[in-house]
Design an enzyme around this catalytic site. Structure first.
Site, PDB file in Angstrom:
ATOM      1  N   TRP A 192       0.869  -1.188   0.000  1.00 18.22           N
ATOM      2  CA  TRP A 192       0.000   0.000   0.000  1.00 18.22           C
ATOM      3  C   TRP A 192       0.907   1.241   0.000  1.00 18.22           C
ATOM      4  O   TRP A 192       1.772   1.349   0.872  1.00 18.22           O
ATOM      5  CB  TRP A 192      -0.871  -0.053   1.250  1.00 18.22           C
ATOM      6  CG  TRP A 192      -1.885   1.031   1.379  1.00 18.22           C
ATOM      7  CD1 TRP A 192      -2.727   1.497   0.429  1.00 18.22           C
ATOM      8  CD2 TRP A 192      -2.176   1.770   2.589  1.00 18.22           C
ATOM      9  NE1 TRP A 192      -3.536   2.488   0.958  1.00 18.22           N
ATOM     10  CE2 TRP A 192      -3.214   2.669   2.279  1.00 18.22           C
ATOM     11  CE3 TRP A 192      -1.669   1.747   3.890  1.00 18.22           C
ATOM     12  CZ2 TRP A 192      -3.755   3.540   3.224  1.00 18.22           C
ATOM     13  CZ3 TRP A 192      -2.202   2.613   4.826  1.00 18.22           C
ATOM     14  CH2 TRP A 192      -3.244   3.500   4.487  1.00 18.22           C
TER      15      TRP A 192
ATOM     16  N   ASP B 105      -0.616  -5.226   9.376  1.00 15.41           N
ATOM     17  CA  ASP B 105      -1.630  -4.252   8.974  1.00 15.41           C
ATOM     18  C   ASP B 105      -2.877  -5.043   8.572  1.00 15.41           C
ATOM     19  O   ASP B 105      -2.856  -5.805   7.608  1.00 15.41           O
ATOM     20  CB  ASP B 105      -1.112  -3.414   7.804  1.00 15.41           C
ATOM     21  CG  ASP B 105      -2.092  -2.303   7.418  1.00 15.41           C
ATOM     22  OD1 ASP B 105      -3.187  -2.221   8.037  1.00 15.41           O
ATOM     23  OD2 ASP B 105      -1.783  -1.528   6.494  1.00 15.41           O
TER      24      ASP B 105
ATOM     25  N   ALA C 142      -6.401  -4.458   7.369  1.00 11.79           N
ATOM     26  CA  ALA C 142      -7.391  -3.490   6.882  1.00 11.79           C
ATOM     27  C   ALA C 142      -8.627  -4.175   6.296  1.00 11.79           C
ATOM     28  O   ALA C 142      -9.617  -3.507   6.005  1.00 11.79           O
ATOM     29  CB  ALA C 142      -6.766  -2.572   5.834  1.00 11.79           C
TER      30      ALA C 142
ATOM     31  N   LYS D   7     -13.450  -0.993   6.064  1.00 10.87           N
ATOM     32  CA  LYS D   7     -14.032  -1.869   5.050  1.00 10.87           C
ATOM     33  C   LYS D   7     -15.030  -2.840   5.644  1.00 10.87           C
ATOM     34  O   LYS D   7     -16.146  -2.974   5.148  1.00 10.87           O
ATOM     35  CB  LYS D   7     -12.916  -2.647   4.341  1.00 10.87           C
ATOM     36  CG  LYS D   7     -11.736  -1.805   3.904  1.00 10.87           C
ATOM     37  CD  LYS D   7     -12.061  -0.984   2.687  1.00 10.87           C
ATOM     38  CE  LYS D   7     -11.141   0.169   2.370  1.00 10.87           C
ATOM     39  NZ  LYS D   7      -9.847   0.313   2.897  1.00 10.87           N
TER      40      LYS D   7
END
Ligand code: PMP
Length: 400
Positions: free
Chosen positions: A127, A208, A210, A243
């Protein structure tokens, strides 16, 4: 002071969105922007979120400050959702943050404070905000091999060989699931190998998370992270509720710091509170309260899980249908990796020039690196997208 001010670099995704909006072709397809889309093309407020918001609106009597690290019930619910019973609660420090981005930032700030000389290892690619934040904090970073563009799968040997060079105190940044941008995830055996590398070198994993629940299931998507937490004394986690709860603009995120047995959980908690204090004082409460209300109520929790499963199945269905349509178009299994990938994104192996042709000639919009958001596909657009991809990405070596 303003004489040195330079105009900002135009944001690539925002520019893409503007181009899409200005494109008059009725059959244009947006596979660029990184939000979930339903088969009807909407990014909906989830049912459980609406109901939790109604309950909060009715019951809330003050908007006074909560705590520097956010509400304890939210943190507890998130710790349980992410870690299950992989580690005792007493080993975990936690803080609410404005979204997953701020959670990443706080983890990197904490690491910089404790070990300024540490290197942050990032997958190639990752990312773009990962290197951007590390550069802003003037941290040393290196990449490790991750994606094999020839197969559309993980470059396992390359990854493990590169990570073996990590040093004590370095951070190894990993995507919990639904790797952004590639879509290629780690298998449980890979997580075990990485845990062994961390144990051997003293490097610390930084996960991470997400897209928890966007891959295979809430439990399976957390398995790798839980394995690390169960096997290693120290793990850093930055999680986002943007999300999986559809709470994007409310900015809901959390940092979890797993410390060793009898470790400095309280000191870690104090550090997180202090970092929040300096950067934005209190994290936003509304979205976090929505999450805590959903996770703390059996009916709302079940409904949220059901709707999340439907979203996941939409993405998996789109993947399978596009891979099948491409098999029919190309007569080969060259794009079979699309069905094996997980989450919203897949890197399809298009050059910038091919991305431009897809957009200009076919009205198919991808991010410049060839990242496709599979949630942007629908049953109607899949045949057209498959035709366009097969035509533009035709390779000399590919079977006719
Ligand atoms: N990490 C990764 C890998 C992401 O893709 C995202 C969302 N684009 C985030 C973190 C943070 O998202 P947010 O700040 O919106 O919660």
């Amino acid at each position: 002071m303003f004489e040195t001010l330079l105009p900002p670099e135009p944001d690539k995704i925002l520019r893409l969105m503007a181009m899409f909006a200005g494109d008059p072709r009725p059959d244009k397809v947006d596979l660029g922007v990184g939000v979930y889309r339903s088969p009807e093309g909407r990014t909906p407020v989830m049912r459980a979120v609406k109901e939790a918001e109604r309950r909060i609106w009715e019951a809330q009597e003050t908007k006074s400050y909560v705590a520097l690290t956010g509400d304890a019930a939210f943190l507890d619910a998130m710790r349980e959702l992410i870690l299950g019973d992989a580690v005792p609660a007493a080993r975990v420090a936690a803080a609410g943050t404005p979204g997953g981005t701020a959670a990443v930032r706080q983890v990197l700030e904490m690491a910089r404070r404790l070990t300024p000389e540490a290197t942050v290892w990032m997958s190639d690619p990752t990312w773009p905000n990962h290197p951007a934040i590390a550069d802003h904090l003037k941290q040393t970073r290196r990449t490790y091999r991750y994606y094999d563009t020839a197969t559309g799968g993980l470059d396992r040997e390359g990854m493990l060989a590169d990570l073996a060079h990590a040093k004590k105190g370095d951070l190894i940044l990993l995507h919990a699931c639904c790797h952004n941008p590639t879509g290629a995830d780690l298998a449980q055996a890979d997580w075990a190998e990485i845990a062994a590398i961390c144990a051997r070198t003293g490097a610390i994993p930084f996960v991470d998370m997400a897209y928890l629940g966007f891959g295979d299931s809430l439990e399976e998507d957390a398995e790798g992270t839980r394995l690390l937490a169960a096997r290693l004394p120290e793990v850093l986690i930055a999680a986002s509720c943007s999300k999986n709860f559809g709470l994007y603009r409310e900015r809901v995120g959390v940092v979890l710091v797993v410390t060793g047995e009898g470790g400095p959980t309280l000191a870690a908690q104090g550090t997180l509170a202090n970092l929040n204090r300096q950067n934005y004082a209190f994290p936003p409460d509304h979205g976090a309260r929505v999450v805590q209300t959903i996770l703390g109520d059996a009916t709302l929790r079940d409904d949220w899980r059901t709707e999340l499963r439907a979203m996941r199945e939409t993405m998996l269905g789109n993947r399978a249908a596009l891979a099948e349509a491409l098999r029919a178009e190309t007569g080969s299994d060259r794009f079979g990796f699309l069905a094996a990938h997980r989450g919203m994104f897949s890197l399809i192996g298009a050059t910038p020039a091919e991305v431009t042709t897809l957009r200009d000639t076919h009205g198919v919009y991808l991010v410049g690196d060839g990242r496709m958001n599979v949630a942007g596909l629908t049953a109607e657009t899949i045949p057209k997208v498959a035709r366009a991809l097969a035509e533009v990405l035709a390779r000399a070596d590919a079977p006719a």
